[in-house]
Design an enzyme around this catalytic site. Structure first.
Site, PDB file in Angstrom:
ATOM      1  N   THR A 141       0.849  -1.189   0.000  1.00 24.96           N
ATOM      2  CA  THR A 141       0.000   0.000   0.000  1.00 24.96           C
ATOM      3  C   THR A 141       0.886   1.240   0.000  1.00 24.96           C
ATOM      4  OG1 THR A 141      -1.708  -1.159   1.250  1.00 24.96           O
ATOM      5  CG2 THR A 141      -1.798   1.236   1.272  1.00 24.96           C
ATOM      6  N   SER A 186       2.188   5.292  -1.898  1.00 24.59           N
ATOM      7  CA  SER A 186       2.438   6.065  -3.106  1.00 24.59           C
ATOM      8  C   SER A 186       3.445   5.403  -4.044  1.00 24.59           C
ATOM      9  CB  SER A 186       2.924   7.468  -2.730  1.00 24.59           C
ATOM     10  OG  SER A 186       4.115   7.413  -1.962  1.00 24.59           O
ATOM     11  N   THR A 187       4.409   4.658  -3.518  1.00 19.37           N
ATOM     12  CA  THR A 187       5.366   3.980  -4.387  1.00 19.37           C
ATOM     13  C   THR A 187       4.745   2.745  -5.017  1.00 19.37           C
ATOM     14  OG1 THR A 187       7.145   4.768  -2.941  1.00 19.37           O
ATOM     15  CG2 THR A 187       7.719   3.093  -4.544  1.00 19.37           C
ATOM     16  N   GLY A 245       6.274  -0.597  -0.160  1.00 19.83           N
ATOM     17  CA  GLY A 245       7.100   0.563   0.116  1.00 19.83           C
ATOM     18  C   GLY A 245       7.508   0.621   1.572  1.00 19.83           C
ATOM     19  N   GLY A 287       3.694   1.967   7.680  1.00 17.62           N
ATOM     20  CA  GLY A 287       2.441   2.286   8.340  1.00 17.62           C
ATOM     21  C   GLY A 287       1.906   3.668   8.082  1.00 17.62           C
ATOM     22  N   GLY A 288       2.553   4.419   7.170  1.00 22.06           N
ATOM     23  CA  GLY A 288       2.041   5.736   6.859  1.00 22.06           C
ATOM     24  C   GLY A 288       0.621   5.698   6.320  1.00 22.06           C
ATOM     25  N   GLU A 344       0.196  -5.567   5.960  1.00 18.92           N
ATOM     26  CA  GLU A 344       1.442  -5.582   5.205  1.00 18.92           C
ATOM     27  C   GLU A 344       2.452  -6.536   5.833  1.00 18.92           C
ATOM     28  OE1 GLU A 344       1.064  -0.981   3.553  1.00 18.92           O
ATOM     29  OE2 GLU A 344       2.250  -1.421   5.347  1.00 18.92           O
TER      30      GLU A 344
END
Length: 217
Positions: free
Chosen positions: A31, A33-34, A85, A98-99, A106
């Protein structure tokens, strides 16, 4: 570094990781943005027999929209490969995730994979792990759990985790990641934390202006 430059690095790391995927694999998708760049890179390869497990609803929806086969994890016992990521990557191999608030799923996916590959841009590489450390907490008894974990606070404006739990962040010192991970895991009410031990990760792919570097752990 400009925003466009940073996004280009994320894309480069994701595209390098997409080359690791082979037909017939059971693949865990992370999960963030990358990973968002990984999905189209994977779809563009045109592999016909890759079955994916997603760690969040957002990833599952985006992957399915690109034509990737996404299945529930309930029917599978293991995965060949998982790609995700990271928020922090330390020289000793400790990683913080965990952002996006999906770190428990994950970690489950990473542990179930024969190989867990982390993808990141150079800004995620740190000299040492520091707070905040993401936590997933039961809503039941939350005030007592937060008191036991002080200094910890619920993340403002953060929706529940994919499994309906509360996302919080530990803000204390991180002198020894292993000791902190053990302490966090032992507190009743903690579903999971964002510290990933080095033994979970097989390889880290980091993109910088100088190119893509692969670090085996």
């Amino acid at each position: 570094m400009s925003g466009a430059g940073l996004e280009a690095l994320k894309r480069a790391a994701a595209e390098a990781a997409a080359e690791e995927v082979r037909d017939g694999m059971l693949l865990g998708l992370g999960t963030g943005s990358t990973v968002a760049y990984l999905l189209p890179a994977l779809a563009a390869r045109g592999l016909r027999d890759v079955r994916c497990v997603a760690t969040s609803v957002d990833t599952a929806q985006k992957a399915a929209a690109l034509g990737l086969v996404v299945e529930d994890f309930d029917a599978l016992e293991r995965l060949d490969l998982a790609i995700d990521g990271a928020d922090q990557i330390a020289p000793d191999g400790w990683i913080v995730k965990g952002g996006g608030g999906a770190h428990v799923r994950e970690k489950v996916v990473a542990a179930a994979a024969d190989r867990f590959v982390v993808i990141a841009d150079l800004t995620k590489v740190v000299d040492a792990i520091v707070a905040p450390i993401p936590l997933e907490l039961l809503a039941f008894g939350l005030p007592a759990t937060l008191a036991a974990l002080a200094p910890t606070a619920v993340r403002p404006g953060m929706p529940p985790s994919p499994d309906g739990n509360v996302i919080a962040d530990y803000a204390g010192a991180v002198q020894d990641p292993a000791a902190l991970a053990a302490w966090l895991s032992a507190v009743p009410g903690v579903v999971g934390h964002g510290l990933f031990a080095p033994e979970l990760t097989a390889e880290v792919i980091v993109a910088s202006p100088d190119g893509v570097e692969r670090r085996l752990l």
